[in-house]
Design a protein around this motif. Structure first.
Motif, PDB file in Angstrom:
ATOM      1  N   SER A  47      33.083  43.515  43.180  1.00 31.88           N
ATOM      2  CA  SER A  47      32.315  44.615  43.775  1.00 31.88           C
ATOM      3  C   SER A  47      30.864  44.208  44.035  1.00 31.88           C
ATOM      4  O   SER A  47      30.353  44.319  45.146  1.00 31.88           O
ATOM      5  CB  SER A  47      32.368  45.842  42.875  1.00 31.88           C
ATOM      6  OG  SER A  47      31.684  46.920  43.468  1.00 31.88           O
ATOM      7  N   ASP A  48      30.186  43.712  42.983  1.00 31.11           N
ATOM      8  CA  ASP A  48      28.781  43.303  43.125  1.00 31.11           C
ATOM      9  C   ASP A  48      28.639  41.962  43.823  1.00 31.11           C
ATOM     10  O   ASP A  48      27.568  41.644  44.351  1.00 31.11           O
ATOM     11  CB  ASP A  48      28.110  43.217  41.749  1.00 31.11           C
ATOM     12  CG  ASP A  48      28.106  44.549  41.025  1.00 31.11           C
ATOM     13  OD1 ASP A  48      28.227  45.582  41.703  1.00 31.11           O
ATOM     14  OD2 ASP A  48      27.991  44.550  39.783  1.00 31.11           O
ATOM     15  N   GLY A  49      29.712  41.156  43.786  1.00 34.99           N
ATOM     16  CA  GLY A  49      29.645  39.812  44.360  1.00 34.99           C
ATOM     17  C   GLY A  49      30.275  39.711  45.725  1.00 34.99           C
ATOM     18  O   GLY A  49      29.611  39.894  46.757  1.00 34.99           O
ATOM     19  N   MET A  50      31.588  39.466  45.769  1.00 38.69           N
ATOM     20  CA  MET A  50      32.267  39.151  47.022  1.00 38.69           C
ATOM     21  C   MET A  50      32.196  40.282  48.043  1.00 38.69           C
ATOM     22  O   MET A  50      31.834  40.071  49.211  1.00 38.69           O
ATOM     23  CB  MET A  50      33.724  38.785  46.738  1.00 38.69           C
ATOM     24  CG  MET A  50      34.434  38.143  47.916  1.00 38.69           C
ATOM     25  SD  MET A  50      36.032  37.460  47.444  1.00 38.69           S
ATOM     26  CE  MET A  50      35.544  36.103  46.367  1.00 38.69           C
ATOM     27  N   ILE A  51      32.556  41.503  47.631  1.00 41.55           N
ATOM     28  CA  ILE A  51      32.572  42.625  48.577  1.00 41.55           C
ATOM     29  C   ILE A  51      31.165  42.927  49.096  1.00 41.55           C
ATOM     30  O   ILE A  51      30.967  43.165  50.292  1.00 41.55           O
ATOM     31  CB  ILE A  51      33.192  43.880  47.919  1.00 41.55           C
ATOM     32  CG1 ILE A  51      34.670  43.622  47.614  1.00 41.55           C
ATOM     33  CG2 ILE A  51      33.028  45.102  48.815  1.00 41.55           C
ATOM     34  CD1 ILE A  51      35.332  44.709  46.807  1.00 41.55           C
ATOM     35  N   LYS A  52      30.190  42.890  48.202  1.00 46.08           N
ATOM     36  CA  LYS A  52      28.809  43.163  48.612  1.00 46.08           C
ATOM     37  C   LYS A  52      28.310  42.109  49.588  1.00 46.08           C
ATOM     38  O   LYS A  52      27.638  42.436  50.577  1.00 46.08           O
ATOM     39  CB  LYS A  52      27.907  43.225  47.381  1.00 46.08           C
ATOM     40  CG  LYS A  52      26.483  43.649  47.695  1.00 46.08           C
ATOM     41  CD  LYS A  52      25.656  43.785  46.426  1.00 46.08           C
ATOM     42  CE  LYS A  52      24.241  44.223  46.752  1.00 46.08           C
ATOM     43  NZ  LYS A  52      23.425  44.358  45.517  1.00 46.08           N
ATOM     44  N   GLN A  53      28.632  40.848  49.341  1.00 42.78           N
ATOM     45  CA  GLN A  53      28.188  39.772  50.225  1.00 42.78           C
ATOM     46  C   GLN A  53      28.851  39.867  51.602  1.00 42.78           C
ATOM     47  O   GLN A  53      28.221  39.627  52.621  1.00 42.78           O
ATOM     48  CB  GLN A  53      28.494  38.405  49.601  1.00 42.78           C
ATOM     49  CG  GLN A  53      27.665  38.071  48.375  1.00 42.78           C
ATOM     50  CD  GLN A  53      26.176  38.043  48.672  1.00 42.78           C
ATOM     51  OE1 GLN A  53      25.741  37.410  49.631  1.00 42.78           O
ATOM     52  NE2 GLN A  53      25.393  38.740  47.863  1.00 42.78           N
ATOM     53  N   LEU A  54      30.145  40.224  51.602  1.00 47.28           N
ATOM     54  CA  LEU A  54      30.874  40.307  52.860  1.00 47.28           C
ATOM     55  C   LEU A  54      30.571  41.588  53.638  1.00 47.28           C
ATOM     56  O   LEU A  54      30.983  41.725  54.789  1.00 47.28           O
ATOM     57  CB  LEU A  54      32.380  40.184  52.610  1.00 47.28           C
ATOM     58  CG  LEU A  54      32.851  38.804  52.148  1.00 47.28           C
ATOM     59  CD1 LEU A  54      34.339  38.802  51.877  1.00 47.28           C
ATOM     60  CD2 LEU A  54      32.509  37.733  53.173  1.00 47.28           C
ATOM     61  N   SER A  55      29.880  42.516  53.002  1.00 42.11           N
ATOM     62  CA  SER A  55      29.468  43.728  53.722  1.00 42.11           C
ATOM     63  C   SER A  55      27.993  43.671  54.116  1.00 42.11           C
ATOM     64  O   SER A  55      27.488  44.586  54.754  1.00 42.11           O
ATOM     65  CB  SER A  55      29.720  44.973  52.857  1.00 42.11           C
ATOM     66  OG  SER A  55      28.981  44.910  51.648  1.00 42.11           O
ATOM     67  N   ASP A  56      27.326  42.594  53.739  1.00 40.49           N
ATOM     68  CA  ASP A  56      25.927  42.413  54.112  1.00 40.49           C
ATOM     69  C   ASP A  56      25.835  42.163  55.620  1.00 40.49           C
ATOM     70  O   ASP A  56      26.577  41.333  56.176  1.00 40.49           O
ATOM     71  CB  ASP A  56      25.334  41.222  53.347  1.00 40.49           C
ATOM     72  CG  ASP A  56      23.888  40.959  53.719  1.00 40.49           C
ATOM     73  OD1 ASP A  56      23.012  41.639  53.180  1.00 40.49           O
ATOM     74  OD2 ASP A  56      23.655  40.070  54.561  1.00 40.49           O
ATOM     75  N   SER A  57      24.957  42.871  56.292  1.00 40.94           N
ATOM     76  CA  SER A  57      24.893  42.801  57.755  1.00 40.94           C
ATOM     77  C   SER A  57      24.553  41.393  58.251  1.00 40.94           C
ATOM     78  O   SER A  57      25.094  40.939  59.269  1.00 40.94           O
ATOM     79  CB  SER A  57      23.869  43.809  58.294  1.00 40.94           C
ATOM     80  OG  SER A  57      22.574  43.541  57.767  1.00 40.94           O
ATOM     81  N   TRP A  58      23.664  40.702  57.541  1.00 38.03           N
ATOM     82  CA  TRP A  58      23.303  39.332  57.944  1.00 38.03           C
ATOM     83  C   TRP A  58      24.522  38.418  57.848  1.00 38.03           C
ATOM     84  O   TRP A  58      24.841  37.677  58.785  1.00 38.03           O
ATOM     85  CB  TRP A  58      22.176  38.803  57.067  1.00 38.03           C
ATOM     86  CG  TRP A  58      21.785  37.383  57.380  1.00 38.03           C
ATOM     87  CD1 TRP A  58      22.424  36.247  56.973  1.00 38.03           C
ATOM     88  CD2 TRP A  58      20.694  36.943  58.197  1.00 38.03           C
ATOM     89  NE1 TRP A  58      21.796  35.134  57.463  1.00 38.03           N
ATOM     90  CE2 TRP A  58      20.736  35.524  58.221  1.00 38.03           C
ATOM     91  CE3 TRP A  58      19.694  37.601  58.890  1.00 38.03           C
ATOM     92  CZ2 TRP A  58      19.801  34.770  58.921  1.00 38.03           C
ATOM     93  CZ3 TRP A  58      18.765  36.839  59.590  1.00 38.03           C
ATOM     94  CH2 TRP A  58      18.829  35.440  59.601  1.00 38.03           C
TER      95      TRP A  58
END
Length: 513
Positions: A56-67
């Protein structure tokens, strides 16, 4: 564990495993798991907290980052564009054209370097574009994929970091405190960016001297192939017979023009600063580039280039619309390995960030600054290199160290410029040699070279330039009292002499062996 040396352990373990096992996916995931364990122990989060932090804090958050999403979309669009050029016969036509103009292995390598230098706008764009254009040419003259990926990687970040008009210049200027001209500071630092300049000089020198050393020699001189089996004569029967050189040139030129326009658009170049004015004002080119959002601009530019390319091929009747659309999944599939590695690398970075690795390194720099003034550029170079290597990000390293360099020295101090240059050079060096760096990943993807093979073959070359740059920064630190210009000239003379002495020594040693 947070804020201590332990915060760097997940990245160090991932890198070590990748180099030892030659398998990057599991190595990155193990590093992620270790980071999750350390975080769970520190936060007393238990087993549920461990899983939540990784996904949740790692992979999903990174892959949902707009950049990050922008970079992934850019990869897919660029992969599609490459697939289109190949299927239309543009790459094959360019290969035939080069028979008349590029006559040797040396010529193929020089052409690759020059193309890499010309595409200075952005390192991501550089990696994939140079690879797609030059791969047929370098294959024809027996240049290994390892050497091609090194040439691509060495003309990506090292060129962008000395180009005032690039996404990297914009990023560096963004880390400068308010009230100071970031682009002007970037330009002042260019002459002291020894790693970037020495990397370019070394590429030309080694091609001209016709020798290799380390693992690279096994592929370049030993006859060992590193060309993927699935890449051999792939899809030749599906290549259009009407393909011409223009079918390669137009997409590439369109990509360059529209990517630059896209970055300027995101920087506000086409937006009025004030409405209702009889003489509206706009941001100038440099200001717009400094404020650009590279990931969005590259997506806009690559999509526009894709539309132009499809329309052009249909007008020329090289490819029907159905065949053009079939290139979309083909381009996506070609980029899946790069996308997977990038996703894991970003997640690993999130783990080290949550353990305050950046704060730990910043504390080390601040602690050493007071007592080692003249050696500070060399120290900052090493620290920046280590931080970028462990985290896989040079821009993150800029954000940590450049504000520290600015805070330590007064505005007119020569050592301030030299230290900022050392920070940028070290960050590029660490990014260049790191297996989890996005630029390194895309260089291997652009050349269609095994990622770990690319890392291991270019490592001795990059470390050699890093060693020469390190001693050159020592010279710069001790000569800075003579003034910026004198210090730059003396340091350059010393560094170039040391670099060529090293290359001559290595060539003699290689010949004897």
């Amino acid at each position: 564990m947070a804020g201590t040396f332990w915060s760097l352990v997940p990245a160090i373990v991932a890198i070590a495993l990748a180099l030892i096992t030659k398998e990057v996916y599991s190595s990155l995931f193990i590093g992620i798991v270790i980071g999750g364990i350390f975080f769970a122990i520190d936060a007393s989060a238990g087993f549920p907290g461990f899983f939540n932090h990784i996904f949740s804090d790692g992979m999903i958050k990174q892959l949902s980052d707009s950049w990050n999403v922008g970079i992934l979309l850019f990869l897919v669009l660029l992969g599609t564009l490459v697939a289109l050029m190949n299927k239309a016969g543009g790459s094959a036509a360019f290969g035939k054209w080069t028979k008349k103009h590029i006559k040797s292995k040396v010529g193929a390598q020089i052409a690759t370097i020059l193309l890499g230098i010309l595409i200075f706008i952005d390192d991501y764009f550089n990696c994939l574009t140079v690879g797609s254009v030059m791969k047929p040419v370098t294959d024809k003259y027996g240049v290994s994929r390892s050497k091609l990926s090194y040439l691509i990687d060495a003309t990506a970040a090292p060129v962008c970091i000395i180009a005032p008009i690039s996404s990297w210049a914009a990023a560096v200027s963004g880390f400068v405190s308010e009230g100071e001209n970031g682009i002007a500071l970037f330009c002042k630092a260019i002459p002291f960016n020894f790693y970037a300049f020495f990397t370019i000089i070394m590429m030309f020198a080694m091609v001209a001297m016709k020798f290799e050393f380390g693992p690279m020699a096994k592929y370049e001189l030993g006859g060992k192939t590193d060309k993927p089996a699935e890449d051999e004569d792939a899809g030749e029967d599906t290549v259009a017979k009407k393909g011409k050189v223009i079918d390669l040139i137009l997409p590439i030129v369109s990509l360059i023009i529209f990517c630059v326009a896209g970055m300027l658009y995101t920087g506000g170049f086409f937006t009025k600063l004030s409405d209702g004015n009889a003489n509206p004002t706009y941001l100038n080119f440099v200001e717009a580039f400094a404020g650009s959002v590279a990931s969005v601009g590259l997506v806009l530019g690559s999509f526009a280039a894709l539309i132009i390319t499809v329309a052009f091929y249909m007008i020329r009747r090289v490819l029907p619309f159905k065949n053009c659309m079939r290139c979309i999944p083909d381009g996506f599939k070609a980029m899946v390995p790069a996308i997977l590695i990038l996703s894991l690398a970003w997640t690993l970075k999130a783990m080290t960030d949550s353990l305050n690795a950046a704060e730990y390194v910043a504390g080390v720099v601040n602690g050493s600054a007071a007592d080692l003034q003249k050696l500070l550029p060399a120290i900052i170079f090493v620290i920046a290199c280590g931080l970028a290597f462990a985290t896989g990000t040079s821009w993150g390293t800029f954000g940590i160290l450049i504000p520290i360099c600015i805070a330590i020295f007064p505005e007119d101090a020569p050592l301030r410029i030299i230290s900022i240059s050392a920070c940028m050079a070290g960050a590029v060096c660490g990014d260049h040699i790191s297996p989890i760096s996005d630029t390194t990943i895309m260089a291997s993807a652009g050349a269609n070279c095994d990622h770990v093979t690319h890392v291991s073959t270019q490592l001795p070359y990059a470390l050699s330039v890093a060693a020469v740059s390190f001693v050159t920064y020592i010279v710069a630190g001790f000569t800075q009292t003579l003034g910026t210009i004198a210090s730059a000239l003396i340091s350059w003379a010393f560094g170039v002499i040391v670099l060529f002495a090293f290359l001559i020594f290595m060539k003699k040693r290689t010949v004897k062996a």
